[in-house]
Enzyme design. Structure first.
Site, short mmCIF file in Angstrom:
data_model
loop_
_atom_site.label_atom_id
_atom_site.label_comp_id
_atom_site.label_asym_id
_atom_site.label_seq_id
_atom_site.Cartn_x
_atom_site.Cartn_y
_atom_site.Cartn_z
N LYS A 1 0.82 -1.21 0.00
CA LYS A 1 0.00 0.00 0.00
C LYS A 1 0.86 1.26 0.00
CE LYS A 1 -3.85 -2.27 2.29
NZ LYS A 1 -4.61 -2.46 1.09
N CYS A 2 1.88 1.26 -0.82
CA CYS A 2 2.86 2.34 -0.88
C CYS A 2 2.83 2.98 -2.26
CB CYS A 2 4.24 1.74 -0.58
SG CYS A 2 5.62 2.90 -0.72
N GLY A 3 3.19 4.22 -2.35
CA GLY A 3 3.29 4.87 -3.65
C GLY A 3 4.30 4.21 -4.57
N PHE A 4 5.26 3.49 -3.99
CA PHE A 4 6.28 2.79 -4.78
C PHE A 4 5.89 1.34 -5.10
CE2 PHE A 4 8.90 6.01 -2.49
CZ PHE A 4 9.31 6.73 -3.60
N THR A 5 4.72 0.89 -4.65
CA THR A 5 4.29 -0.49 -4.87
C THR A 5 4.34 -0.91 -6.34
OG1 THR A 5 2.96 -0.47 -2.85
CG2 THR A 5 2.40 -2.14 -4.50
#
Length: 166
Positions: free
Chosen positions: A34-38
């Site tokens: 659930k990360c912007g970098f996922t």
């Protein structure tokens, strides 16, 4: 230099060690769903697909230390990674990359400086450490894409050197 061996636990709960991949070029990444970098999972899997037969592997270490961006259990993590990004590279149990409960692997990895010369704590999810078969470690922060030319060059150099030795 030989990179130290570490006991690890796979996401399925099986014991293994880093020595299982010590002859390979390895990318260690702390991951979160659930990360912007996922979306970097996609490039990580592409690297795995492209280079695994030549002596490279990605090792994913789910981490919930940064804004609780990996809240799920092992089954949810595996399902998400597989269904969303087709991940088939090895995943490990949730890992503390910083703090008092820091895994010994990360205690060693964070001694490596990044391109700006800064070592120390992992700053966010998807920080990458490329370990060559010679034990040499290179660090890339989260904003550096897995398929960045500098990373590709390290992988190519490592797998080619491995082939020359064989």
């Amino acid at each position: 230099m030989t990179f130290p061996n570490f006991d690890l636990t796979t996401i399925a709960g099986e014991s293994t060690t880093l020595s299982e991949v010590s002859d390979r070029v390895t990318m260690v990444v702390n991951v979160a769903s659930k990360c912007g970098f996922t979306p970097q999972y996609e490039a990580l899997q592409e690297l795995q697909n492209t280079y695994q037969k030549r002596g490279f592997t990605v090792l994913g270490f789910p981490c919930n230390l940064f804004m609780m961006q990996e809240p799920g259990g092992a089954e949810q993590i595996v399902e998400f990674c597989s269904a969303t990004y087709g991940v088939d590279f090895p995943l490990f149990e949730k890992t503390h990359v910083n703090g008092r409960a820091q895994h010994p692997l990360y205690a060693e990895l964070v001694k490596t400086p990044d391109a700006s010369g800064k070592a120390g704590r992992v700053k966010w999810n998807f920080e990458k450490f490329v370990i060559g078969p010679d034990g040499d470690v290179h660090r890339f922060r989260s904003r550096t894409a897995p398929d960045d030319p500098a990373i590709i060059a390290l992988i190519e150099e490592g797998v080619n050197a491995k082939l020359e030795v064989a």
